[in-house]
Design a protein around this motif. Structure first.
Motif, PDB file in Angstrom:
ATOM      1  N   ASP A 121      -0.448  11.569   7.911  1.00 40.64           N
ATOM      2  CA  ASP A 121      -0.607  12.245   6.620  1.00 40.64           C
ATOM      3  C   ASP A 121       0.666  12.140   5.785  1.00 40.64           C
ATOM      4  O   ASP A 121       0.610  11.944   4.567  1.00 40.64           O
ATOM      5  CB  ASP A 121      -0.965  13.716   6.829  1.00 40.64           C
ATOM      6  CG  ASP A 121      -2.383  13.905   7.338  1.00 40.64           C
ATOM      7  OD1 ASP A 121      -3.166  12.938   7.277  1.00 40.64           O
ATOM      8  OD2 ASP A 121      -2.702  15.021   7.792  1.00 40.64           O
ATOM      9  N   MET A 122       1.803  12.265   6.442  1.00 43.28           N
ATOM     10  CA  MET A 122       3.079  12.198   5.733  1.00 43.28           C
ATOM     11  C   MET A 122       3.337  10.788   5.206  1.00 43.28           C
ATOM     12  O   MET A 122       3.824  10.603   4.083  1.00 43.28           O
ATOM     13  CB  MET A 122       4.190  12.640   6.683  1.00 43.28           C
ATOM     14  CG  MET A 122       5.583  12.670   6.078  1.00 43.28           C
ATOM     15  SD  MET A 122       6.720  13.358   7.293  1.00 43.28           S
ATOM     16  CE  MET A 122       8.292  12.778   6.658  1.00 43.28           C
ATOM     17  N   VAL A 123       2.991   9.767   5.991  1.00 40.63           N
ATOM     18  CA  VAL A 123       3.177   8.388   5.545  1.00 40.63           C
ATOM     19  C   VAL A 123       2.241   8.077   4.378  1.00 40.63           C
ATOM     20  O   VAL A 123       2.644   7.446   3.396  1.00 40.63           O
ATOM     21  CB  VAL A 123       2.959   7.412   6.710  1.00 40.63           C
ATOM     22  CG1 VAL A 123       2.943   5.970   6.211  1.00 40.63           C
ATOM     23  CG2 VAL A 123       4.054   7.588   7.758  1.00 40.63           C
ATOM     24  N   ASN A 124       0.985   8.527   4.458  1.00 38.83           N
ATOM     25  CA  ASN A 124       0.067   8.325   3.334  1.00 38.83           C
ATOM     26  C   ASN A 124       0.538   9.065   2.092  1.00 38.83           C
ATOM     27  O   ASN A 124       0.321   8.615   0.964  1.00 38.83           O
ATOM     28  CB  ASN A 124      -1.343   8.779   3.722  1.00 38.83           C
ATOM     29  CG  ASN A 124      -2.071   7.759   4.576  1.00 38.83           C
ATOM     30  OD1 ASN A 124      -1.880   6.559   4.421  1.00 38.83           O
ATOM     31  ND2 ASN A 124      -2.899   8.231   5.493  1.00 38.83           N
ATOM     32  N   MET A 125       1.180  10.183   2.303  1.00 41.81           N
ATOM     33  CA  MET A 125       1.768  10.937   1.192  1.00 41.81           C
ATOM     34  C   MET A 125       2.856  10.106   0.506  1.00 41.81           C
ATOM     35  O   MET A 125       2.914   9.994  -0.725  1.00 41.81           O
ATOM     36  CB  MET A 125       2.345  12.246   1.738  1.00 41.81           C
ATOM     37  CG  MET A 125       2.801  13.249   0.717  1.00 41.81           C
ATOM     38  SD  MET A 125       3.404  14.738   1.581  1.00 41.81           S
ATOM     39  CE  MET A 125       3.646  15.835   0.181  1.00 41.81           C
ATOM     40  N   LEU A 126       3.726   9.512   1.314  1.00 37.66           N
ATOM     41  CA  LEU A 126       4.775   8.644   0.792  1.00 37.66           C
ATOM     42  C   LEU A 126       4.177   7.452   0.050  1.00 37.66           C
ATOM     43  O   LEU A 126       4.600   7.120  -1.074  1.00 37.66           O
ATOM     44  CB  LEU A 126       5.665   8.171   1.935  1.00 37.66           C
ATOM     45  CG  LEU A 126       6.674   7.050   1.628  1.00 37.66           C
ATOM     46  CD1 LEU A 126       7.681   7.501   0.586  1.00 37.66           C
ATOM     47  CD2 LEU A 126       7.369   6.588   2.902  1.00 37.66           C
ATOM     48  N   LEU A 127       3.185   6.811   0.655  1.00 34.96           N
ATOM     49  CA  LEU A 127       2.571   5.639   0.029  1.00 34.96           C
ATOM     50  C   LEU A 127       1.898   5.998  -1.293  1.00 34.96           C
ATOM     51  O   LEU A 127       1.880   5.193  -2.220  1.00 34.96           O
ATOM     52  CB  LEU A 127       1.561   5.005   0.989  1.00 34.96           C
ATOM     53  CG  LEU A 127       2.149   4.350   2.237  1.00 34.96           C
ATOM     54  CD1 LEU A 127       1.044   3.929   3.195  1.00 34.96           C
ATOM     55  CD2 LEU A 127       3.018   3.146   1.865  1.00 34.96           C
ATOM     56  N   SER A 128       1.347   7.208  -1.386  1.00 33.62           N
ATOM     57  CA  SER A 128       0.701   7.610  -2.637  1.00 33.62           C
ATOM     58  C   SER A 128       1.722   7.738  -3.765  1.00 33.62           C
ATOM     59  O   SER A 128       1.414   7.441  -4.920  1.00 33.62           O
ATOM     60  CB  SER A 128      -0.053   8.924  -2.443  1.00 33.62           C
ATOM     61  OG  SER A 128       0.830  10.032  -2.312  1.00 33.62           O
ATOM     62  N   GLU A 129       2.940   8.165  -3.442  1.00 35.00           N
ATOM     63  CA  GLU A 129       3.983   8.240  -4.479  1.00 35.00           C
ATOM     64  C   GLU A 129       4.455   6.855  -4.891  1.00 35.00           C
ATOM     65  O   GLU A 129       4.907   6.654  -6.022  1.00 35.00           O
ATOM     66  CB  GLU A 129       5.172   9.059  -3.970  1.00 35.00           C
ATOM     67  CG  GLU A 129       4.961  10.550  -3.990  1.00 35.00           C
ATOM     68  CD  GLU A 129       6.265  11.320  -4.084  1.00 35.00           C
ATOM     69  OE1 GLU A 129       6.837  11.402  -5.191  1.00 35.00           O
ATOM     70  OE2 GLU A 129       6.713  11.827  -3.037  1.00 35.00           O
ATOM     71  N   LEU A 130       4.359   5.907  -3.981  1.00 34.12           N
ATOM     72  CA  LEU A 130       4.806   4.543  -4.266  1.00 34.12           C
ATOM     73  C   LEU A 130       3.710   3.704  -4.919  1.00 34.12           C
ATOM     74  O   LEU A 130       3.961   2.572  -5.317  1.00 34.12           O
ATOM     75  CB  LEU A 130       5.275   3.879  -2.967  1.00 34.12           C
ATOM     76  CG  LEU A 130       6.479   4.546  -2.289  1.00 34.12           C
ATOM     77  CD1 LEU A 130       6.709   3.967  -0.901  1.00 34.12           C
ATOM     78  CD2 LEU A 130       7.738   4.391  -3.142  1.00 34.12           C
ATOM     79  N   SER A 131       2.502   4.243  -5.011  1.00 35.99           N
ATOM     80  CA  SER A 131       1.394   3.556  -5.677  1.00 35.99           C
ATOM     81  C   SER A 131       0.659   4.548  -6.571  1.00 35.99           C
ATOM     82  O   SER A 131      -0.512   4.853  -6.344  1.00 35.99           O
ATOM     83  CB  SER A 131       0.444   2.944  -4.645  1.00 35.99           C
ATOM     84  OG  SER A 131       0.033   3.926  -3.704  1.00 35.99           O
ATOM     85  N   PRO A 132       1.343   5.078  -7.590  1.00 34.73           N
ATOM     86  CA  PRO A 132       0.834   6.229  -8.347  1.00 34.73           C
ATOM     87  C   PRO A 132      -0.401   5.967  -9.191  1.00 34.73           C
ATOM     88  O   PRO A 132      -1.091   6.924  -9.577  1.00 34.73           O
ATOM     89  CB  PRO A 132       2.026   6.607  -9.231  1.00 34.73           C
ATOM     90  CG  PRO A 132       2.808   5.340  -9.384  1.00 34.73           C
ATOM     91  CD  PRO A 132       2.666   4.640  -8.069  1.00 34.73           C
ATOM     92  N   MET A 133      -0.726   4.710  -9.504  1.00 37.50           N
ATOM     93  CA  MET A 133      -1.934   4.458 -10.289  1.00 37.50           C
ATOM     94  C   MET A 133      -3.201   4.599  -9.453  1.00 37.50           C
ATOM     95  O   MET A 133      -4.301   4.657 -10.017  1.00 37.50           O
ATOM     96  CB  MET A 133      -1.866   3.081 -10.946  1.00 37.50           C
ATOM     97  CG  MET A 133      -0.921   3.023 -12.138  1.00 37.50           C
ATOM     98  SD  MET A 133      -0.950   1.440 -13.006  1.00 37.50           S
ATOM     99  CE  MET A 133      -0.044   0.411 -11.845  1.00 37.50           C
TER     100      MET A 133
END
Length: 453
Positions: free
Chosen positions: A358-370
């Motif tokens: 969940d934490m890694v997906n959280m990070l990835l969501s910030e790095l792919s904001p669109m």
């Protein structure tokens, strides 16, 4: 934000507090924890007992989370375990509260039948006066009791009973017997109905915090690191070997790779990877179209394809990279070179199956904001912040999409995007099983090796 609230996308699944007796219990607990009380006759609370209405009344959104470090909580019902955690400052807080409620559900059900349970997620840090203090947080312990101290009284009575059973001449100790009878009036028969809450402690090795512009701390991995989404200069020297900024894409990619934390969506098993990537492309088209004044009301996927053709020359490199990857996956097109510096790179990843997924997906969501769907699911605080700056057309499109296509099947959508399936025999693809092309993919992924700086 009104549009999000109306569609249940903000402040959704909160627990209503409408009866006078529950309001009175809440005020007793609130007084005990903060010295404050509410004049409201009804409001809603999250898993921690925080109420946005009470926060607005008091002018303090952190009235149960002083300095944003030691989260206090008020439990009126065990049903709070299904509620979200608002204004989260640490990614682990909701999971800790949920596990505490689930572990002690029977006891909490009995206790909250007559009183509120108030408590705190306690660590050794009371304020983050320096960035380095963040790394002093090693574990979190939950302390809780009813407002009248029933749990503490039961523990005291239990000790008295133990003394009574082993002490010589206890039957003649009138003071001990009188004290036991007095406490039993409040606790009931604890020999038949024990009143106790498990004292639970949780390690804080890997976590995200909203403090300092947002920091992801990974300490319990092969190569520890902190990934800062804000200004690196603010952090100064930290007691961790590696500190990475959000703009250091290759360094983040290498960190994920060496610690085996993420995988390419296109290689994930049990999902329609091409469909997921196409949806990400649609979100990027919607972002471009709404920025150019297009009304996206009622837009279908066919409409988005039409808009993609109309604004093709204005679509960003990230869209083109995803398009190449979908073409490669579906039609055997040219193999796309999407390395870690490519704007599409983090859109092509998801967390692998591990405890910090969940934490890694959280990070990835910030790095792919669109990718607004992933941002909403994985990082609501970042989603709401981004939402404030969008044009109204994009706000309407995203709210409608999430309401119509995500809210109707949250669990199914999450399973399709982030669920895991055990590895099976390699399927025979358009290039055949065990071909040189597939062997190459196994070694370096579908877009080549991650750059190392």
């Amino acid at each position: 934000m009104k549009r999000l609230i109306e569609k249940g996308l903000m402040f959704g699944n909160l627990i209503p507090v409408v009866s006078p007796i529950l309001v009175e219990r809440y005020n007793r607990a609130l007084k005990r924890l903060t010295g404050k009380q509410t004049e409201l006759s009804d409001f809603h609370i999250d898993i921690s007992g925080y109420s946005p209405e009470v926060g607005d009344e008091l002018g303090d959104d952190l009235y149960l989370n002083h300095h944003g470090v030691n989260r206090q909580f008020i439990l009126l019902t065990t049903e709070q375990k299904t509620a979200p955690l608002l204004n989260a400052k640490f990614s682990t807080s909701r999971g800790i509260l949920r596990q505490f409620i689930a572990t002690n559900e029977a006891q909490l059900f009995a206790l909250t039948a007559r009183d509120a349970v108030a408590g705190e997620l306690v660590n050794s840090v009371y304020a983050l006066d320096t960035p380095a203090r963040l790394f002093d947080i090693g574990h979190v312990t939950i302390e809780a009791d009813t407002t009248d101290g029933a749990v503490a009284s039961a523990a005291k009575l239990g000790g008295m009973i133990d003394d009574f059973m082993v002490k010589d001449g206890a039957w003649h100790d009138d003071v001990l017997i009188a004290n036991m009878i007095s406490l039993a009036k409040d606790t009931g028969d604890i020999t038949r109905n024990p009143v106790n809450l498990n004292r639970m402690t949780f390690d804080q090795d890997n976590f995200w915090t909203a403090h300092l512009g947002g920091v992801y701390v990974f300490r319990n991995v092969k190569e520890p690191a902190a990934i800062a989404m804000g200004d690196l200069a603010v952090l100064g020297d930290l007691p961790i070997d590696r500190v990475v900024g959000a703009d250091q894409r290759s360094a983040i990619a290498q960190f994920l790779k060496v610690n085996d934390l993420a995988e390419p969506i296109i290689e994930a098993r049990g999902i329609d990877s091409a469909a997921i990537l196409r949806q990400k492309m649609d979100f990027i088209v919607a972002d471009v179209a709404t920025s150019l004044g297009e009304d996206m009301g009622g837009a279908t996927r066919r409409d988005l394809r039409s808009l993609g053709r109309r604004y093709y020359d204005k679509l960003p490199i990230a869209w083109r990279g995803l398009s190449d990857l979908v073409r490669w996956a579906e039609d055997g097109g040219a193999w796309p070179r999407i390395d870690s510096e490519h704007p599409a790179y983090f859109y092509t990843l998801r967390a692998k199956d591990h405890k910090d997924a969940d934490m890694v997906n959280m990070l990835l969501s910030e790095l792919s904001p669109m990718d607004v769907r992933q941002l909403f699911i994985c990082h609501k605080e970042a989603f709401y912040t981004a939402y404030n700056d969008w044009p109204d057309a994009k706000k309407a499109y995203v709210a409608d999409f999430l309401s119509n296509e995500y809210q109707v099947d949250k669990a199914g959508t999450r399973e399709a995007l982030f669920g895991f399936e055990d590895a099976m025999e390699e399927p025979t693809g358009p290039w055949g099983k065990g071909t040189a092309r597939n062997d190459l993919i196994d070694r370096v992924g579908p877009w080549g090796a991650v750059k190392r700086r």
